[in-house]
Design a protein around this motif. Structure first.
Motif, PDB file in Angstrom:
ATOM      1  N   SER A  96       0.952  -1.152  -0.020  1.00 10.74           N
ATOM      2  CA  SER A  96       0.003   0.081   0.036  1.00 10.74           C
ATOM      3  C   SER A  96       0.916   1.194   0.229  1.00 10.74           C
ATOM      4  O   SER A  96       0.566   2.269  -0.635  1.00 10.74           O
ATOM      5  CB  SER A  96      -0.807  -0.039   1.218  1.00 10.74           C
ATOM      6  N   PHE A  97       1.950   1.381   0.857  1.00 13.64           N
ATOM      7  CA  PHE A  97       3.123   2.335   0.753  1.00 13.64           C
ATOM      8  C   PHE A  97       3.460   2.561  -0.708  1.00 13.64           C
ATOM      9  O   PHE A  97       3.262   3.851  -0.932  1.00 13.64           O
ATOM     10  CB  PHE A  97       4.316   2.083   1.789  1.00 13.64           C
ATOM     11  N   ALA A  98       3.765   1.775  -1.350  1.00 14.96           N
ATOM     12  CA  ALA A  98       4.528   1.769  -2.732  1.00 14.96           C
ATOM     13  C   ALA A  98       3.448   2.312  -3.684  1.00 14.96           C
ATOM     14  O   ALA A  98       3.752   3.241  -4.489  1.00 14.96           O
ATOM     15  CB  ALA A  98       5.003   0.646  -3.094  1.00 14.96           C
ATOM     16  N   THR A  99       2.206   1.743  -3.652  1.00 16.22           N
ATOM     17  CA  THR A  99       1.077   2.041  -4.499  1.00 16.22           C
ATOM     18  C   THR A  99       0.817   3.464  -4.380  1.00 16.22           C
ATOM     19  O   THR A  99       0.323   4.111  -5.206  1.00 16.22           O
ATOM     20  CB  THR A  99      -0.188   1.235  -4.296  1.00 16.22           C
ATOM     21  N   HIS A 100       0.509   3.814  -3.112  1.00 18.97           N
ATOM     22  CA  HIS A 100      -0.145   5.282  -2.818  1.00 18.97           C
ATOM     23  C   HIS A 100       1.054   6.407  -3.253  1.00 18.97           C
ATOM     24  O   HIS A 100       0.794   7.276  -3.634  1.00 18.97           O
ATOM     25  CB  HIS A 100      -0.418   5.398  -1.382  1.00 18.97           C
ATOM     26  N   LEU A 101       2.306   6.008  -3.108  1.00 17.23           N
ATOM     27  CA  LEU A 101       3.164   6.783  -3.574  1.00 17.23           C
ATOM     28  C   LEU A 101       3.118   6.814  -4.994  1.00 17.23           C
ATOM     29  O   LEU A 101       3.388   7.955  -5.611  1.00 17.23           O
ATOM     30  CB  LEU A 101       4.770   6.380  -2.949  1.00 17.23           C
ATOM     31  N   LEU A 102       2.974   5.922  -5.728  1.00 14.31           N
ATOM     32  CA  LEU A 102       3.123   6.146  -7.241  1.00 14.31           C
ATOM     33  C   LEU A 102       1.781   6.662  -7.570  1.00 14.31           C
ATOM     34  O   LEU A 102       2.208   7.477  -8.533  1.00 14.31           O
ATOM     35  CB  LEU A 102       3.086   4.588  -7.771  1.00 14.31           C
ATOM     36  N   GLU A 103       0.561   6.392  -6.961  1.00 10.28           N
ATOM     37  CA  GLU A 103      -0.388   7.124  -7.290  1.00 10.28           C
ATOM     38  C   GLU A 103      -0.411   8.637  -7.199  1.00 10.28           C
ATOM     39  O   GLU A 103      -1.086   9.278  -8.067  1.00 10.28           O
ATOM     40  CB  GLU A 103      -1.767   6.665  -6.614  1.00 10.28           C
ATOM     41  N   ASN A 104       0.387   9.064  -6.313  1.00  8.73           N
ATOM     42  CA  ASN A 104       0.536  10.539  -6.088  1.00  8.73           C
ATOM     43  C   ASN A 104       1.787  11.111  -6.810  1.00  8.73           C
ATOM     44  O   ASN A 104       2.028  12.332  -6.461  1.00  8.73           O
ATOM     45  CB  ASN A 104       0.755  10.653  -4.388  1.00  8.73           C
ATOM     46  N   GLY A 105       2.299  10.306  -7.645  1.00 12.71           N
ATOM     47  CA  GLY A 105       3.130  10.927  -8.542  1.00 12.71           C
ATOM     48  C   GLY A 105       4.795  10.757  -8.154  1.00 12.71           C
ATOM     49  O   GLY A 105       5.675  11.264  -8.881  1.00 12.71           O
ATOM     50  N   ALA A 106       4.974   9.917  -7.238  1.00 12.58           N
ATOM     51  CA  ALA A 106       6.379   9.636  -6.857  1.00 12.58           C
ATOM     52  C   ALA A 106       7.233   8.933  -7.979  1.00 12.58           C
ATOM     53  O   ALA A 106       6.660   8.147  -8.943  1.00 12.58           O
ATOM     54  CB  ALA A 106       6.389   8.689  -5.618  1.00 12.58           C
ATOM     55  N   ASP A 107       8.427   9.291  -7.931  1.00 18.57           N
ATOM     56  CA  ASP A 107       9.504   8.546  -9.096  1.00 18.57           C
ATOM     57  C   ASP A 107       9.614   7.005  -8.778  1.00 18.57           C
ATOM     58  O   ASP A 107       9.819   6.694  -7.436  1.00 18.57           O
ATOM     59  CB  ASP A 107      10.727   9.330  -8.947  1.00 18.57           C
ATOM     60  N   LEU A 108       9.579   6.159  -9.551  1.00 19.12           N
ATOM     61  CA  LEU A 108       9.698   4.752  -9.351  1.00 19.12           C
ATOM     62  C   LEU A 108      11.081   4.312  -8.865  1.00 19.12           C
ATOM     63  O   LEU A 108      11.141   3.535  -8.049  1.00 19.12           O
ATOM     64  CB  LEU A 108       9.447   3.869 -10.904  1.00 19.12           C
ATOM     65  N   ARG A 109      12.108   5.165  -9.345  1.00 17.59           N
ATOM     66  CA  ARG A 109      13.586   5.103  -8.713  1.00 17.59           C
ATOM     67  C   ARG A 109      13.584   4.859  -7.074  1.00 17.59           C
ATOM     68  O   ARG A 109      14.139   4.573  -6.398  1.00 17.59           O
ATOM     69  CB  ARG A 109      14.462   5.797  -9.529  1.00 17.59           C
ATOM     70  N   ALA A 110      13.127   6.186  -6.810  1.00 11.77           N
ATOM     71  CA  ALA A 110      12.861   6.844  -5.464  1.00 11.77           C
ATOM     72  C   ALA A 110      12.089   5.669  -4.675  1.00 11.77           C
ATOM     73  O   ALA A 110      12.514   5.269  -3.518  1.00 11.77           O
ATOM     74  CB  ALA A 110      12.133   8.011  -5.326  1.00 11.77           C
ATOM     75  N   ILE A 111      10.910   5.089  -5.116  1.00 13.03           N
ATOM     76  CA  ILE A 111      10.366   4.069  -4.408  1.00 13.03           C
ATOM     77  C   ILE A 111      11.119   2.905  -4.381  1.00 13.03           C
ATOM     78  O   ILE A 111      11.120   2.228  -3.307  1.00 13.03           O
ATOM     79  CB  ILE A 111       8.793   3.748  -5.100  1.00 13.03           C
TER      80      ILE A 111
END
Length: 298
Positions: A249-264
């Motif tokens: 959920s942490f990773a998915t919500h970051l991605l949905e809010n525009g976070a960079d995949l490399r940062a995740i």
């Protein structure tokens, strides 16, 4: 070389040479033990050095009747690693699984929770009990930092760098990384430390452990699973969840809010970006947003 000695040497290799965790080593060992048990049941007397591809193939066929394709593929992978080690150490000339293909498995997308569902789980915690503040801090840390359950229970007080806004996490293969921690998560950890942990009788050797059980010792993986299962039942959540669900959920919500995949990737401690890319499949709208925002012909 018999099976027992070969497995013992293999475990030492995985621990010393590969630096794998005890949980990972145990899983690899179980794959070899399944083959050993099958050989015993069928009264097939062969050593790990002399076993043929045909015998291993028979074992694989027997698996297909008992386990699903995903489990079958995992066992084949585990055995392939074991025999590769024997080849590497010159005990064998060839790997009997070299030409055996793993069954095709669909890519299983991880389950996730919405922010509302996470809030509901946390709201179900009984804060009137001593373990309430601890359990709230545990869930907030699992979700807020995207930790594996093993990383959570291994967290130490000396790993907390709240002034800098980070925690030090020891992941797979004893590799360390620094993960950002939000002020809200820091607040709940501090509440637990200052109101509950400080009053505990802490057992020797656990003075630096962050999350403790009632006996003042490090929590077990099983206990974290139990805490989450009980909260899931108390909140009326219908999904089947585990500690790893919070990480997904942490990773998915970051991605949905525009976070960079490399940062995740860095925050999750994934060695390969391809492991992190599974989260892109959860929200294909993210791909469309990237195209609309960054493509020169948008």
């Amino acid at each position: 070389m018999n099976w027992k000695n070969a497995l013992k040497d293999y475990r030492s290799y995985l621990k010393i040479e590969r630096g794998l965790s005890e949980n990972t080593i145990t899983n690899y060992s179980l794959d070899v033990e399944k083959l050993m048990k099958w050989l015993e049941e069928h009264e097939i007397s062969v050593s790990p050095v002399s076993i043929s591809e045909e015998v291993v193939q028979q074992f694989i066929y027997s698996l297909a009747k008992k386990v699903n394709s995903r489990s079958q593929a995992r066992i084949i992978s585990g055995l392939r690693g074991f025999f590769s080690y024997l080849v590497f150490e010159d005990y064998r000339k060839t790997n009997p699984l070299e030409l055996i293909e793993s069954p095709k498995t669909g890519r299983k997308l991880p389950d996730t929770l919405s922010t509302e569902e996470i809030d509901s789980l946390i709201a179900a915690i009984d804060l009137s009990k001593p373990e309430g503040e601890r359990n709230r801090a545990i869930l907030e840390t699992l979700y807020g930092c995207g930790l594996r359950v093993s990383e959570l229970i291994d967290l130490r007080l000396s790993d907390l760098f709240f002034a800098e806004g980070f925690i030090k996490v020891t992941g797979k293969g004893s590799k360390s990384r620094f993960v950002p921690i939000a002020e809200a998560t820091q607040k709940y950890i501090n509440l637990y430390r200052e109101q509950i942990r400080i009053h505990q009788d802490i057992q020797k050797g656990h003075e630096d452990t962050l999350f403790l059980n009632r006996r003042g010792r490090k929590l077990t993986r099983a206990m974290i699973f139990t805490i989450i299962r009980q909260l899931s039942e108390a909140s009326g959540l219908k999904k089947k969840i585990s500690p790893h669900t919070f990480r997904h959920s942490f990773a998915t919500h970051l991605l949905e809010n525009g976070a960079d995949l490399r940062a995740i990737q860095q925050m999750l401690g994934h060695e390969s970006i391809t492991t992190t890319e599974i989260y892109v499949h959860l929200d294909r709208s993210h791909l469309r947003k990237v195209m609309e925002e960054f493509h020169p012909r948008r």
